[in-house]
Design an enzyme around this catalytic site. Structure first.
Site, PDB file in Angstrom:
ATOM      1  N   GLY A  17       4.974  28.459 -21.403  1.00  0.00           N
ATOM      2  CA  GLY A  17       4.099  27.784 -22.442  1.00  0.00           C
ATOM      3  C   GLY A  17       3.869  26.196 -22.192  1.00  0.00           C
ATOM      4  N   SER A  64       8.756  29.084 -15.922  1.00  0.00           N
ATOM      5  CA  SER A  64       7.755  28.294 -16.259  1.00  0.00           C
ATOM      6  C   SER A  64       8.327  27.011 -17.328  1.00  0.00           C
ATOM      7  CB  SER A  64       6.469  28.714 -17.033  1.00  0.00           C
ATOM      8  OG  SER A  64       5.270  27.788 -16.961  1.00  0.00           O
ATOM      9  N   GLU A  86       5.190  29.514  -6.826  1.00  0.00           N
ATOM     10  CA  GLU A  86       4.929  30.880  -7.465  1.00  0.00           C
ATOM     11  C   GLU A  86       5.676  31.972  -6.776  1.00  0.00           C
ATOM     12  OE1 GLU A  86       4.421  29.388 -10.062  1.00  0.00           O
ATOM     13  OE2 GLU A  86       2.465  30.253 -10.850  1.00  0.00           O
TER      14      GLU A  86
END
Length: 235
Positions: A90, A122, A194
């Site tokens: 977030g 994240s 990623e």
């Protein structure tokens, strides 16, 4: 003894939520029947209950139940008593603000350092470094401190992407932003691409996944580190 998986992202292109890393989570949380989820990073569009349900659906595939920290009356006790902990993505500014507001930052750090297995993705990974100052997120709220968990002795830039030589975009690259950080700070920064993650076993840090990571140090040329590398030397 620290036992952490610190992942760049929760979802890779073409896959479902946490799908790519679920095989790693089976042994990581092998002694956990229930997982504590920290949804504090989610700023809007989805409630803590909805976010927790999304996580619950993913962990149901490996037979682990999930409870959100917001479901407990006392967040610090929930952390201390957790069998395993997952902090999702977030906005890192919001996540850090909420952890401090609930007096949970120090307790979370101490609990994980004692051996409670931890997963971050994240924003939940950004807080594993010494500070949150190398996040990509907008400062939508002002936390009382940039200091974070300190589970690893350097900072992270998750979702790290390389400059596209074919792009006409003239804005700053991630590398440029990290160099700006190093104008005023000496902490090493690891650019985590990623689908890559760090496996932390006590003081040993290993790069996992299919891609290399970029290590940035003040006044030095960035260094590419291949998957499988022992990163315990970074300090």
């Amino acid at each position: 003894m620290k036992n952490c998986i610190i992942a760049s992202t929760s979802t890779v292109h073409g896959g479902d939520y946490l799908e790519y890393i679920l095989p790693e989570l089976v042994p990581h949380f092998e002694n956990c029947k229930t997982l504590l989820f920290i949804p504090y990073a989610r700023p809007s569009g989805i409630s803590h209950d909805e976010y927790t349900e999304k996580v619950r659906s993913a962990f149901a595939k490996i037979n682990i139940a999930v409870k959100g920290i917001h479901e407990f009356e006392n967040p610090t006790e929930a952390i201390e008593n957790a069998e395993g902990i997952f902090t999702g993505g977030g906005n890192t500014f919001l996540l850090v603000s909420q952890l401090y507001k609930n007096k949970a930052m120090t307790v979370l750090a101490e609990t994980v350092k004692k051996g409670t297995p931890y997963l971050g993705t994240s924003a939940g990974s950004n807080i594993c470094g010494l500070t949150m100052q190398t996040t990509n997120d907008m400062p939508i709220i002002y936390p009382p401190s940039f200091q974070t968990l300190g589970l690893i002795p350097f900072n992270l830039n998750v979702h790290y992407i390389d400059a596209d030589s074919q792009s006409t975009h003239m804005g700053e690259t991630r590398e440029t932003r990290i160099k700006e950080f190093h104008q005023f700070n000496t902490l090493p920064v690891l650019g985590l691409r990623e689908g890559s993650w760090l496996e932390v076993k006590d003081e040993k840090i290993t790069l996992k996944g299919n891609l290399a990571a970029s290590l940035f140090r003040q006044n030095q040329i960035p260094e590419e580190l291949e998957s499988g590398s022992d990163l315990s030397f970074i300090k």
